[in-house]
Design a protein around this motif. Structure first.
Motif, PDB file in Angstrom:
ATOM      1  N   UNK A 259       0.806  -1.227   0.000  1.00 55.91           N
ATOM      2  CA  UNK A 259       0.000   0.000   0.000  1.00 55.91           C
ATOM      3  C   UNK A 259       0.842   1.280   0.000  1.00 55.91           C
ATOM      4  N   UNK A 260       2.181   1.154  -0.001  1.00 57.49           N
ATOM      5  CA  UNK A 260       3.066   2.317   0.123  1.00 57.49           C
ATOM      6  C   UNK A 260       4.011   2.375  -1.068  1.00 57.49           C
ATOM      7  N   UNK A 261       4.266   3.594  -1.545  1.00 51.55           N
ATOM      8  CA  UNK A 261       5.300   3.823  -2.566  1.00 51.55           C
ATOM      9  C   UNK A 261       6.607   4.089  -1.828  1.00 51.55           C
ATOM     10  N   UNK A 262       7.663   3.363  -2.187  1.00 54.87           N
ATOM     11  CA  UNK A 262       8.942   3.477  -1.494  1.00 54.87           C
ATOM     12  C   UNK A 262       9.996   4.083  -2.423  1.00 54.87           C
ATOM     13  N   UNK A 263      10.685   5.108  -1.947  1.00 51.19           N
ATOM     14  CA  UNK A 263      11.718   5.783  -2.742  1.00 51.19           C
ATOM     15  C   UNK A 263      12.912   6.045  -1.836  1.00 51.19           C
ATOM     16  N   UNK A 264      14.102   5.557  -2.204  1.00 50.37           N
ATOM     17  CA  UNK A 264      15.279   5.830  -1.392  1.00 50.37           C
ATOM     18  C   UNK A 264      16.435   4.916  -1.727  1.00 50.37           C
ATOM     19  N   UNK A 265      17.640   5.404  -1.449  1.00 51.50           N
ATOM     20  CA  UNK A 265      18.867   4.637  -1.673  1.00 51.50           C
ATOM     21  C   UNK A 265      19.398   4.130  -0.340  1.00 51.50           C
ATOM     22  N   UNK A 266      19.895   2.917  -0.335  1.00 53.22           N
ATOM     23  CA  UNK A 266      20.416   2.306   0.886  1.00 53.22           C
ATOM     24  C   UNK A 266      21.938   2.386   0.945  1.00 53.22           C
TER      25      UNK A 266
ATOM     26  N   UNK B 298      19.430   5.227   5.158  1.00 52.46           N
ATOM     27  CA  UNK B 298      18.818   5.659   3.902  1.00 52.46           C
ATOM     28  C   UNK B 298      19.423   6.990   3.463  1.00 52.46           C
ATOM     29  N   UNK B 299      19.926   6.996   2.242  1.00 53.60           N
ATOM     30  CA  UNK B 299      20.495   8.216   1.682  1.00 53.60           C
ATOM     31  C   UNK B 299      19.423   8.984   0.912  1.00 53.60           C
ATOM     32  N   UNK B 300      19.362  10.303   1.050  1.00 56.56           N
ATOM     33  CA  UNK B 300      18.433  11.086   0.230  1.00 56.56           C
ATOM     34  C   UNK B 300      18.851  11.035  -1.234  1.00 56.56           C
TER      35      UNK B 300
ATOM     36  N   UNK C  20       6.940   6.471   1.369  1.00 57.71           N
ATOM     37  CA  UNK C  20       8.012   6.359   2.358  1.00 57.71           C
ATOM     38  C   UNK C  20       9.315   6.807   1.713  1.00 57.71           C
ATOM     39  N   UNK C  21       9.986   7.768   2.359  1.00 57.12           N
ATOM     40  CA  UNK C  21      11.190   8.372   1.777  1.00 57.12           C
ATOM     41  C   UNK C  21      12.260   8.490   2.857  1.00 57.12           C
ATOM     42  N   UNK C  22      13.518   8.709   2.480  1.00 55.71           N
ATOM     43  CA  UNK C  22      14.556   8.991   3.481  1.00 55.71           C
ATOM     44  C   UNK C  22      14.207  10.249   4.275  1.00 55.71           C
ATOM     45  N   UNK C  23      14.557  10.269   5.544  1.00 46.84           N
ATOM     46  CA  UNK C  23      14.255  11.426   6.389  1.00 46.84           C
ATOM     47  C   UNK C  23      14.866  12.695   5.819  1.00 46.84           C
ATOM     48  N   UNK C  24      16.008  12.579   5.135  1.00 45.73           N
ATOM     49  CA  UNK C  24      16.642  13.736   4.529  1.00 45.73           C
ATOM     50  C   UNK C  24      15.870  14.328   3.375  1.00 45.73           C
TER      51      UNK C  24
ATOM     52  N   UNK D   7       8.834   9.670   6.714  1.00 42.27           N
ATOM     53  CA  UNK D   7      10.285   9.793   6.638  1.00 42.27           C
ATOM     54  C   UNK D   7      10.955   8.808   7.578  1.00 42.27           C
ATOM     55  N   UNK D   8      11.884   8.025   7.060  1.00 41.00           N
ATOM     56  CA  UNK D   8      12.621   7.051   7.876  1.00 41.00           C
ATOM     57  C   UNK D   8      14.113   7.243   7.652  1.00 41.00           C
ATOM     58  N   UNK D   9      14.900   6.942   8.669  1.00 43.22           N
ATOM     59  CA  UNK D   9      16.346   7.146   8.592  1.00 43.22           C
ATOM     60  C   UNK D   9      17.103   5.896   8.182  1.00 43.22           C
TER      61      UNK D   9
END
Length: 511
Positions: A103-110, A116-118, A138-142, A157-159
């Motif tokens: 149910x969530x779109x996820x965008x971010x680099x690990x 999580x890198x912006x 859901x995106x990086x906190x940055x 936002x998650x770190x």
């Protein structure tokens, strides 16, 4: 469970498409296979995801994982799919709740340690996700502040991957992680430069107001010290604030170029001033993987200033001819085409000759006539034909300086108010059409039955066309400038004197 699904976003230019990220677990030899037209950076996601999951306390299964990015025909670039791939794999292994992940779109680099890198282009990515309806991203906190600028989207936002897994139902102890952030580059602060700092050059200041009122392109020719760069840097301050769509577009371009936008959308028109050593790719954009916007694209809804214009490579200057007409830059690659907006005001400054002293009262030019002609001929005729206002400037003398210093001078705020009123008049006139600025209106419309000026009004312009002093494009551009002059003066339409002034600005003038 064996199979799980979530979503990510693939960007091509400013346009984005929603991508399904599927993970399937099977009882075969340990492996992790990524399919669906990934580029090199995305293909490396398997190594990043496996290390990040292990260091986050939720290692991936040793069974075979197949990850499919669908639609497979859509090119996918960069590392922004890492978070979606990791959570799809964890959901397939029942570590996290599969229905929550879906149910969530996820965008971010690990990062390898699970942080999580912006990423670049978060704002246009979230805009693309929002086009499919209300959603949770859901995106990086940055990147969270940037993502929250898009209305109608719930942003989480998650770190770290560990935080993301806990949010989706994983039974893990939270660990405090300092979020990674992108640096925010400062803008060229054109609003800090006031027009009242300019001494003399009253005719040029008026010409800049006309250019700002109608969105016209300008060429300034004069010796060093005449004030060309000083005046050009103050033009963005004369422009009104950006409206909602323009503000979102400018902010999205800044996000995609990696400069960061902070906690609010950009509301002032941008100023881009590339160095004369810039390549064509630096000017219009390019890149072998993720296509990045060039200076002309980043100047959309603002000003592109080319100082020492004849020193630019001819191919770089001529690359601007098409976007000056269409307002769009299209960059073609084998696997797709990226379209960028490029509706900017072009301001070019040039010395009159290689030594720069031709026409200066206090210095002697050492350049032969052929050298002077060749120097300015580096700006091609077709490009010059697209420049509405061409100004010849001179250095201010000591006597003029003494007189001008004691006289009251126009401030940027006063000039901007005049420009705003002129643009409001033009917008009211062009209501119901696709245009709001005089420079954007096609010549056929201005010469049509509805807007055609009296023959006595355009007599001077008609004679210039008949004698070959103007092209048909030049004829139309003089009409557009005349309408801008009339708007700035607050009259309902241009008269013969406005046509004469516009033709004078087209041919160059002495201040």
């Amino acid at each position: 469970m064996g199979h799980a699904l979530t979503h990510a976003v693939a960007l091509i230019g400013l346009a984005g498409a929603l991508v399904e990220v599927e993970a399937d677990m099977s009882d075969q030899l340990p492996a992790m296979v990524l399919i669906g037209l990934p580029d090199a950076a995305l293909s490396e996601a398997t190594s990043r995801v496996r290390s990040a999951a292990k260091n986050s306390g939720c290692p991936l299964t040793h069974k075979k994982l197949t990850i499919n990015l669908s639609p497979a025909s859509l090119p996918k670039h960069g590392s922004g799919f890492d978070l979606a791939i990791a959570l799809a794999c964890l959901a397939a292994d029942d570590v996290v709740d599969a229905s929550s992940v879906k149910s969530v779109v996820h965008i971010g680099e690990l990062a390898l340690d699970g942080r999580l890198r912006p990423i670049l282009g978060m704002l246009p990515s979230v805009v693309a996700a929002a086009l499919h309806g209300p959603c949770t991203v859901m995106v990086p906190e940055g990147n969270a502040d940037e993502a929250r600028l898009v209305p109608g989207v719930r942003v989480i936002g998650v770190s770290s991957l560990r935080d993301a897994a806990i949010w989706h139902g994983a039974v893990l102890e939270p660990v405090l992680v300092e979020p990674l952030r992108l640096p925010i580059e400062p803008d060229i602060r054109a609003d800090d430069l006031d027009l009242s700092d300019v001494v003399g050059n009253d005719d040029v200041i008026l010409a800049l107001q006309i250019a700002a009122a109608g969105g016209h392109h300008v060429l300034m020719v004069g010796p060093p010290g005449a004030g060309k760069s000083m005046l050009a840097a103050r033009l963005p301050g004369l422009l009104p604030d950006l409206d909602g769509p323009a503000s979102l577009e400018v902010s999205s371009l800044r996000s995609l170029s990696g400069r960061g936008i902070g906690t609010s959308l950009i509301v002032r028109p941008p100023l881009e001033a590339p160095h004369h050593t810039a390549t064509a790719a630096a000017m219009v954009g390019g890149g072998s993987g993720l296509i990045r916007p060039g200076a002309a694209v980043r100047a959309s809804h603002g000003v592109l200033f080319l100082d020492e214009a004849p020193e630019f490579a001819a191919s770089v200057l001529d690359a601007l001819r098409q976007p000056l007409e269409s307002g769009v830059i299209s960059i073609h690659r084998a696997n797709g085409v990226a379209h960028f907006p490029a509706r900017f005001q072009l301001i070019m400054a040039a010395n009159p000759c290689p030594c720069g002293q031709f026409g200066a009262a206090d210095r002697e030019c050492t350049c032969p006539p052929n050298s002077r002609r060749r120097y300015l001929a580096r700006i091609s005729g077709p490009l010059l034909d697209r420049i509405d206002i061409q100004l010849t400037m001179r250095r201010i003398t000591a006597a003029q300086l003494r007189v001008a210093t004691d006289e009251p001078r126009l401030s940027t705020a006063e000039a901007r108010e005049r420009v705003i009123n002129a643009r409001a008049a033009a917008e009211a006139r062009w209501a119901g059409t696709p245009w709001s600025l005089n420079s954007h209106v096609p010549g056929t419309w201005l010469r049509g039955q509805r807007m055609r000026l009296a023959r006595a009004t355009t007599a001077l312009l008609d004679r210039a066309l008949e004698r070959g002093g103007l092209t048909m494009r030049g004829y139309d551009r003089v009409l557009k400038v005349a309408w801008s002059i009339a708007d700035l003066e607050g009259v309902s339409g241009p008269g013969a004197e406005h046509i004469g002034q516009a033709l004078y600005l087209r041919k160059g003038m002495s201040s």
